[in-house]
Design a protein around this motif. Structure first.
Motif, PDB file in Angstrom:
ATOM      1  N   SER A   1       0.836  -1.074  -0.112  1.00 28.51           N
ATOM      2  CA  SER A   1      -0.163   0.033   0.076  1.00 28.51           C
ATOM      3  C   SER A   1       0.934   0.939  -0.652  1.00 28.51           C
ATOM      4  N   TYR A   2       0.307   2.610  -0.563  1.00 25.25           N
ATOM      5  CA  TYR A   2       0.793   3.395   0.011  1.00 25.25           C
ATOM      6  C   TYR A   2       0.570   5.069   0.111  1.00 25.25           C
ATOM      7  N   GLU A   3       1.339   5.873   0.304  1.00 22.77           N
ATOM      8  CA  GLU A   3       0.666   7.160   0.554  1.00 22.77           C
ATOM      9  C   GLU A   3       1.960   7.706  -1.226  1.00 22.77           C
ATOM     10  N   LEU A   4       1.392   8.832  -1.495  1.00 22.27           N
ATOM     11  CA  LEU A   4       2.452   9.491  -2.383  1.00 22.27           C
ATOM     12  C   LEU A   4       3.064  10.996  -2.753  1.00 22.27           C
ATOM     13  N   VAL A   5       4.178  11.871  -2.086  1.00 22.65           N
ATOM     14  CA  VAL A   5       3.944  13.039  -2.224  1.00 22.65           C
ATOM     15  C   VAL A   5       4.316  13.710  -3.192  1.00 22.65           C
ATOM     16  N   ALA A   6       3.713  14.894  -3.356  1.00 18.05           N
ATOM     17  CA  ALA A   6       4.024  15.724  -4.194  1.00 18.05           C
ATOM     18  C   ALA A   6       4.824  16.675  -4.024  1.00 18.05           C
ATOM     19  N   PHE A   7       6.193  16.807  -4.670  1.00 17.16           N
ATOM     20  CA  PHE A   7       7.313  17.171  -3.732  1.00 17.16           C
ATOM     21  C   PHE A   7       7.664  18.480  -4.746  1.00 17.16           C
ATOM     22  N   PRO A   8       8.367  19.563  -4.596  1.00 22.23           N
ATOM     23  CA  PRO A   8       8.561  20.887  -5.071  1.00 22.23           C
ATOM     24  C   PRO A   8       9.831  21.208  -4.651  1.00 22.23           C
TER      25      PRO A   8
ATOM     26  N   ALA B   1      -1.726  11.915  -6.147  1.00 23.70           N
ATOM     27  CA  ALA B   1      -0.702  11.775  -5.258  1.00 23.70           C
ATOM     28  C   ALA B   1      -1.182  11.866  -3.917  1.00 23.70           C
ATOM     29  N   THR B   2      -1.427  11.970  -2.287  1.00 19.65           N
ATOM     30  CA  THR B   2      -1.867  11.867  -0.877  1.00 19.65           C
ATOM     31  C   THR B   2      -1.442  13.135  -0.095  1.00 19.65           C
ATOM     32  N   ALA B   3      -0.094  13.294  -0.391  1.00 22.26           N
ATOM     33  CA  ALA B   3       0.017  14.587   0.583  1.00 22.26           C
ATOM     34  C   ALA B   3       0.721  15.844   0.125  1.00 22.26           C
ATOM     35  N   SER B   4       0.411  16.602  -0.124  1.00 22.23           N
ATOM     36  CA  SER B   4       1.366  17.964  -0.514  1.00 22.23           C
ATOM     37  C   SER B   4       2.804  18.590   0.273  1.00 22.23           C
ATOM     38  N   GLY B   5       4.079  18.078  -0.654  1.00 19.24           N
ATOM     39  CA  GLY B   5       5.122  18.228  -0.546  1.00 19.24           C
ATOM     40  C   GLY B   5       5.265  19.697   0.443  1.00 19.24           C
ATOM     41  N   GLY B   6       6.426  20.007   1.245  1.00 21.55           N
ATOM     42  CA  GLY B   6       7.229  21.589   0.806  1.00 21.55           C
ATOM     43  C   GLY B   6       8.569  21.410   1.579  1.00 21.55           C
ATOM     44  N   LEU B   7       9.162  22.429   1.068  1.00 22.03           N
ATOM     45  CA  LEU B   7      11.048  21.994   1.063  1.00 22.03           C
ATOM     46  C   LEU B   7      11.237  23.364   1.541  1.00 22.03           C
ATOM     47  N   ASP B   8      12.156  23.510   2.622  1.00 19.71           N
ATOM     48  CA  ASP B   8      13.159  24.520   3.254  1.00 19.71           C
ATOM     49  C   ASP B   8      12.522  25.653   3.376  1.00 19.71           C
ATOM     50  N   PRO B   9      11.438  26.164   4.169  1.00 24.67           N
ATOM     51  CA  PRO B   9      10.618  27.104   3.406  1.00 24.67           C
ATOM     52  C   PRO B   9      11.407  29.005   3.635  1.00 24.67           C
TER      53      PRO B   9
END
Lengths: 413, 413
Positions: free
Chosen positions: B160-167, B188-196
């Protein structure tokens, strides 16, 4: 004496490819290598026809690396080969000594058998030379030494060894000087010592006794030094001084040397220079649960640093893999050696400094006349082998395959 | 729907053996387990006769552990499955982004194939649930997302999986909000973020955009936060506050969270309480080249910490093994968890908290009705599996063997 033969289709590193001045790839070439009397005696490119008349062993294009070394491996008092047993939480070295009072006699019936199991594991992982560690102490006397010597004897011709008579319960504290002396007569090649301050409670007397034993028997010295910070540094420097006075440069190893990990870098650098000057080597497991000693710095200062297994699973540590290539990889990861050049250089820490290429990218191994100790790896270069902890398919000692075979890779091709 | 059957001769943990108040052994028992409709529905001791009438799968006495999870694994942009390639020395995150400009388009033809290779590796190592990470960025748009979704689809029924849309190139910095939004619609099941702070250069705007995307799509949040020290801590606390305001407790994960590793322990403890309060999870690779985040402390404070692979081999890191059990072992080694009880508890960090025994030694897994996700391990208990990184011979998802088999162990017995 081994029969002469050609080792065909061996992948050898031959240079570095640079982009903008940085090494980005390792160049390799396919070769045939003549093996005679346990040595590499000729290397020709694989595009040349193999001279007829001699047997041929085709490696199937496997990368050949120098045989690995494990310069600090306790062959006795191991759980390996027996039932699973966790450690008790660590209190101090005296707690571990206490545990050995029951443990050593109870393990004695299987000590030789388990030592062989460890040797087999090391061999499979590419080790062709070891420095074995073996207890001599008032509990087990010389019985573990006898068992370990038997085990080593049965691996004669499969790997070469050194053997440390290690007074785990304190050289002075447990009155083990006579035991170490006797062990050196039995076949041990190095006199061991342990924490002169914390265990023997007399740095000066402990180091003097250690050196006297070694000089008397013309043996090497292997001091297991767990002592922290400035205490450890003091002992190292004192040992360096005494080493020079005894003319024992190049014959002394410090195991662990934890002190170098928890002093300011300037202090470690200064101590490293002193140790290098006295030709003292260091053996490290790359501990990650305490401050790792600054291995790259020690190497830069000219110290011969070996990465070692120490143990597989015992009352000190349950995590051992028996794989020094894993230790090289762990060291590379610990110090962020992630580029092609750095990863490749990590190999030298598990081969006694031997690497196919020197730091400029010129082939320096194997050279004609080198002992034919080698590991055949499913990798494209040393850097890959270190980073990916690549599979070892065959291991050669003095020209003879002592573990694995080339069948698997030939079947694949 | 899977056919009902008996899983025979399964080794289950059943309690702790204590000596002087300390757990020294894990007690196990042999059981037969009924598997119906992908669930465990009955457990009987193996000394009872198997009821007749249903098929039987004999595990040969293998230890059954809960299926492993890898909660942070980049399935796209990997070298795994291709030729060896080392990293360039690390300068900063922008250097890595720059590398992706050529890398992503050139890898696209093999992205799906390599994602499958990673999934296969994870499966072999015992993973039955993943949180996949996949780039969405101005270079590759949603093409990697499409390829990864295809790969995941072909493993439907195996994990099974979750999937992050990672910018990866910055949610705001690379104007990737619309891409993340679209990816969330694609699957995708999660919104990704990076070093704000360091990448997006606006903590407030970056976190707000991240949370808005998640709330809008009813998705989870996965912030990859490499920012050091007090800067990282500030962002974590701000995220916790915004999480509570959005009512998003239990749906937010911070990846890496490096900041927790290089602040005084009191500061880390305080931040951990705030994160726990907001139901924020942490995913960590157990980095050893920088100060490791204080995982035991975070766990004590009530944070759900997952140990993850992140990558196998790519332009960031060449050392990945694809084995979360190795990560559990590394964490145990890093924090000197060497005793039976501690080693066993390390398992929970790779199973989403599931363990056969609770901390008192009562069996809490499997229970009747649990999804039949499990790993069959050549070990006597969880502690051994963690310390020795024991072989996994078979992996079960929803009652079906999805990797390996019991043949090997049955042939041995």
């Amino acid at each position: 004496m081994t029969q002469s033969y050609w080792l065909a289709n061996v992948l050898l590193e031959s240079g570095f490819f640079r982009k903008d001045g940085m090494v980005t790839k390792t160049i390799t070439e396919n070769c045939h290598i003549l093996v005679e009397e346990g040595k590499f005696t000729k290397i020709i490119p694989a595009y040349e026809n193999l001279p007829v008349g001699l047997p041929v062993q085709d490696t199937g294009g496997l990368l050949m690396l120098p045989g690995f070394q494990d310069m600090h491996i306790h062959l006795d008092k191991t759980y390996y080969g027996g039932k699973w047993k966790a450690c008790t939480p660590f209190v101090d070295v005296f707690g571990r000594m206490k545990e050995e009072e029951d443990m050593l006699p109870s393990l004695l019936p299987v000590t030789e058998e388990r030592a062989k199991k460890i040797l087999e594991l090391l061999l499979q992982n590419g080790v062709t030379h070891i420095r074995a560690q073996c207890n001599v102490d008032p509990i087990i006397g010389l019985k573990n030494m006898e068992a370990v010597l038997q085990a080593l004897k049965s691996y004669d011709g499969q790997l070469s060894y050194e053997l440390v008579a290690f007074p785990q319960h304190g050289l002075l504290r447990s009155n083990s000087v006579p035991l170490v002396r006797e062990a050196l007569q039995m076949g041990a090649t190095a006199s061991g010592g342990l924490d002169p301050a914390i265990v023997d409670e007399n740095i000066e007397a402990s180091l003097h006794a250690l050196i006297e034993l070694a000089v008397e028997a013309d043996a090497d010295i292997d001091l297991h030094l767990h002592e922290p910070g400035h205490l450890g540094i003091y002992t190292m420097k004192r040992l360096a001084k005494l080493t020079e006075e005894a003319g024992w440069q190049g014959r002394v190893t410090i195991g662990h040397a934890f002190g170098l990990g928890d002093v300011p870098v300037e202090v470690a650098a200064d101590a490293a220079e002193t140790l290098a000057q006295a030709g003292i080597s260091i053996a490290s497991t790359v501990p990650i649960d305490i401050p790792t000693i600054p291995i790259p710095l020690l190497h830069e200062k000219g110290i011969n640093v070996s990465l070692v297994n120490d143990s597989i699973t015992d009352h000190w540590d349950p995590f051992g893999t028996g794989d020094v290539l894993y230790k090289a990889s762990l060291m590379a990861e610990r110090f962020a050696w992630i580029d092609e050049w750095s990863l490749g250089r990590a190999l030298g820490f598990i081969t006694g400094g031997k690497m196919p290429l020197n730091s400029e990218g010129e082939r320096v191994w194997p050279t004609i006349g080198d002992k034919a100790d080698a590991v055949f790896v499913e990798a494209s270069c040393s850097a890959e082998a270190v980073a990916r902890r690549s599979s070892r398919l065959a291991v050669m000692h003095k020209g003879k395959i002592v573990s694995g075979s080339f069948n698997q890779i030939l079947a694949k091709n």
